[in-house]
Structures are given as C-alpha cells and as structure tokens.
Design a protein around this motif. Structure first.
Motif, PDB file in Angstrom:
ATOM      1  N   THR A   1      30.209  34.524  37.125  1.00 36.25           N
ATOM      2  CA  THR A   1      30.310  35.783  37.877  1.00 36.25           C
ATOM      3  C   THR A   1      31.253  35.627  39.070  1.00 36.25           C
ATOM      4  O   THR A   1      32.074  36.509  39.352  1.00 36.25           O
ATOM      5  CB  THR A   1      28.921  36.228  38.367  1.00 36.25           C
ATOM      6  OG1 THR A   1      28.043  36.330  37.241  1.00 36.25           O
ATOM      7  CG2 THR A   1      28.991  37.568  39.079  1.00 36.25           C
TER       8      THR A   1
ATOM      9  N   SER B   1      33.685  33.388  39.366  1.00 36.36           N
ATOM     10  CA  SER B   1      35.042  33.210  38.842  1.00 36.36           C
ATOM     11  C   SER B   1      35.647  34.541  38.405  1.00 36.36           C
ATOM     12  O   SER B   1      36.846  34.793  38.597  1.00 36.36           O
ATOM     13  CB  SER B   1      35.033  32.249  37.656  1.00 36.36           C
ATOM     14  OG  SER B   1      34.549  30.979  38.036  1.00 36.36           O
ATOM     15  N   GLY B   2      34.828  35.399  37.827  1.00 41.95           N
ATOM     16  CA  GLY B   2      35.317  36.695  37.350  1.00 41.95           C
ATOM     17  C   GLY B   2      35.464  37.728  38.439  1.00 41.95           C
ATOM     18  O   GLY B   2      36.044  38.799  38.212  1.00 41.95           O
ATOM     19  N   SER B   3      34.950  37.464  39.640  1.00 45.37           N
ATOM     20  CA  SER B   3      35.002  38.447  40.730  1.00 45.37           C
ATOM     21  C   SER B   3      36.355  38.501  41.424  1.00 45.37           C
ATOM     22  O   SER B   3      36.664  39.459  42.109  1.00 45.37           O
ATOM     23  CB  SER B   3      33.921  38.118  41.769  1.00 45.37           C
ATOM     24  OG  SER B   3      34.250  36.912  42.438  1.00 45.37           O
ATOM     25  N   LYS B   4      37.163  37.422  41.288  1.00 40.75           N
ATOM     26  CA  LYS B   4      38.492  37.313  41.918  1.00 40.75           C
ATOM     27  C   LYS B   4      38.422  37.363  43.437  1.00 40.75           C
ATOM     28  O   LYS B   4      39.374  37.742  44.109  1.00 40.75           O
ATOM     29  CB  LYS B   4      39.420  38.420  41.390  1.00 40.75           C
ATOM     30  CG  LYS B   4      39.675  38.339  39.887  1.00 40.75           C
ATOM     31  CD  LYS B   4      40.585  39.445  39.415  1.00 40.75           C
ATOM     32  CE  LYS B   4      40.806  39.345  37.898  1.00 40.75           C
ATOM     33  NZ  LYS B   4      41.686  40.432  37.388  1.00 40.75           N
ATOM     34  N   ILE B   5      37.232  36.998  43.993  1.00 43.28           N
ATOM     35  CA  ILE B   5      37.110  36.901  45.457  1.00 43.28           C
ATOM     36  C   ILE B   5      37.463  35.472  45.855  1.00 43.28           C
ATOM     37  O   ILE B   5      36.776  34.528  45.434  1.00 43.28           O
ATOM     38  CB  ILE B   5      35.682  37.242  45.920  1.00 43.28           C
ATOM     39  CG1 ILE B   5      35.326  38.677  45.533  1.00 43.28           C
ATOM     40  CG2 ILE B   5      35.541  37.063  47.426  1.00 43.28           C
ATOM     41  CD1 ILE B   5      33.887  39.058  45.848  1.00 43.28           C
ATOM     42  N   PRO B   6      38.493  35.256  46.622  1.00 47.24           N
ATOM     43  CA  PRO B   6      38.896  33.889  46.978  1.00 47.24           C
ATOM     44  C   PRO B   6      37.848  33.185  47.838  1.00 47.24           C
ATOM     45  O   PRO B   6      37.194  33.811  48.672  1.00 47.24           O
ATOM     46  CB  PRO B   6      40.204  34.100  47.756  1.00 47.24           C
ATOM     47  CG  PRO B   6      40.103  35.493  48.294  1.00 47.24           C
ATOM     48  CD  PRO B   6      39.351  36.266  47.253  1.00 47.24           C
ATOM     49  N   GLN B   7      37.673  31.903  47.606  1.00 48.89           N
ATOM     50  CA  GLN B   7      36.774  31.033  48.389  1.00 48.89           C
ATOM     51  C   GLN B   7      35.293  31.426  48.301  1.00 48.89           C
ATOM     52  O   GLN B   7      34.501  30.977  49.120  1.00 48.89           O
ATOM     53  CB  GLN B   7      37.206  31.021  49.865  1.00 48.89           C
ATOM     54  CG  GLN B   7      38.628  30.499  50.067  1.00 48.89           C
ATOM     55  CD  GLN B   7      39.078  30.609  51.507  1.00 48.89           C
ATOM     56  OE1 GLN B   7      38.617  31.493  52.235  1.00 48.89           O
ATOM     57  NE2 GLN B   7      39.987  29.739  51.918  1.00 48.89           N
TER      58      GLN B   7
END
Length: 261
Positions: A228, A230-236
C-alpha cells in the motif's frame, strides 16, 4: 439478513443444540453405568456432565461475545470467550480428579461387569452422537475463528476417543477375564482429561495476555502495508511500532505510519 446476524444465529443454535444433545448423551452413559457398574463407564458418564457445563458456558459465552462495542469496551466483548474457556478448563480438571479417585478405589476391588452388551450399546450410541456434534461445531468454529466453539468441539471429540478406548478395553477385559482393566481404563481417562483441561487453560491464559498473531498472519499484514505504501507514491512514507493481538474471533493490529510533514 446481514452476515453477522446469520453467523451469530448459527453459533447460538449450535451451542444450544450441543446442550440438549449433551443432556441426552449423559442419560445414555449414566444408564450404561447403572446397568454395568463399570468404573470406566462411570468416568465416561462423568465426562458427559462436563460436556453439559461446557455447552452451557459456550452458549452463554457466545451470546456475551457478540455484544457490540460501547464506550467502556471500545474493542468489544470478544475476550469473554477466554474467560468461559478458563471456567470450562477448571470444570474439566475437577472432574478428572474425581475420576482418578474412583479408579484408585475400584482398583482394590475389581469385579466382573454386568449387562455388558446393553451398556456397550448405550455408550456406542452416545459416542456416535458426540462425533457428529463435535464435527459440526468444529467446522463452524473454524469458519468464525471462535476459540470457544473450537475448544468445545475439541472437548467433545476427546470424549469420542475416550469412549472408543473404553469400549475396546471392556471387550478385551471380557475376553481375557482380567477385570483390573476397568479401573486402569478409568485412570487413563482421568489423566487424559487432566491434560485436556491443562491445554485449554494454557491457551486461554495466553490469549488473555494478548499473545500476538501467528507469524504467517503478521507477515501477510506486513506485505499488505508495504504494498500500500509503495503504491501510494508518497515519498519517504514508512511505518514502525507494529503490534498485533487476538481477542476471541477478532484480530487487532496497530502501527505508526510516518509521512512527509
């Protein structure tokens, strides 16, 4: 009908049915003991009294565990199942001590068993009823992940194995004309019931102490969280302080999720 209501109704019906059948089985076994005077059959009939208490406690515990969460119990009432399991284990241990004492006394005055055929027929009939009931309750317990249904089903199935051993042992005692087997069988039943009570007590206490979920389940949850993130594309983004616990048929997970400020 909502799914949770159907599940509750199924569990309650099964525990109620178990109580009725346990009373019937006790009647069969006690009549068999009255006809034969066998201390081994006495031990088996006494275990049926435990089944009655077990079924009653399972019925009460199931009803209580389905109570919805409230302000005082935000996680619900599912842990009441473990308290019921502890009570059941204590009943089992008390009965096992009574059986062992009766076997000890009978060992000094063994006697030939009377009305053997009638007695064996009655306990065989009781065993068949117990076997069918334990299988049905176990399937429902696994479906609901209910410790109280699973422990009750295991208890009933242990009774089936015990009765089978008693039937074979009594037949062997008759063939060999060695009636010391009667109290020996009762002693073995008592020791086996003691061990069963210990296992139920240990599992219930561990669960009350918030034992974590199995490694397989926690790994599966870790995989879901990581996928989840990894798929969110929220860095860090990351998580830590992962904890899990089981309470009756419910499982709980908590962790800290960190994201950019």
């Amino acid at each position: 009908m909502p799914p949770h209501i159907h599940t509750e109704s199924k569990a309650l019906k099964l525990t109620g049915l178990s109580l009725i059948i346990s009373l019937l089985i006790f009647g069969f076994k006690f009549l068999a003991y009255y006809l034969t005077g066998s201390v081994a059959i006495y031990s088996d009939s006494l275990e049926s009294i435990i089944n009655i208490f077990s079924a009653l406690l399972a019925f009460i515990g199931t009803r209580l565990s389905f109570k919805p969460s409230d302000l005082d119990h935000p996680y619900g009432h599912t842990k009441v199942e473990y308290l019921i399991s502890i009570l059941e284990a204590l009943f089992i241990l008390i009965a096992s001590f009574s059986i062992i004492w009766e076997a000890y006394q009978k060992f000094f005055s063994p006697s030939e068993i009377k009305s053997l055929e009638k007695g064996l027929f009655l306990i065989l009939l009781a065993s068949l009823l117990n076997g069918l009931l334990s299988y049905k309750i176990y399937r429902q317990g696994k479906k609901e992940a209910s410790p109280i249904l699973i422990s009750h089903a295991a208890h009933l199935f242990t009774d089936v194995i015990t009765t089978a051993g008693i039937i074979l042992g009594i037949i062997l005692a008759k063939i060999l004309n060695f009636w010391y087997l009667d109290p020996i069988l009762a002693l073995l039943v008592g020791l086996n019931i003691s061990y069963m009570g210990y296992k139920i007590l240990k599992e219930a206490v561990n669960s009350l102490l918030d034992v974590s979920l199995s490694k397989e389940k926690t790994q599966s949850i870790h995989n879901i969280i990581q996928a989840t993130i990894s798929g969110s594309k929220i860095p860090q983004a990351d998580y830590h302080a992962f904890k899990s616990r089981k309470a009756g048929r419910s499982s709980f997970v908590e962790f800290h999720l960190t994201v950019p400020g």
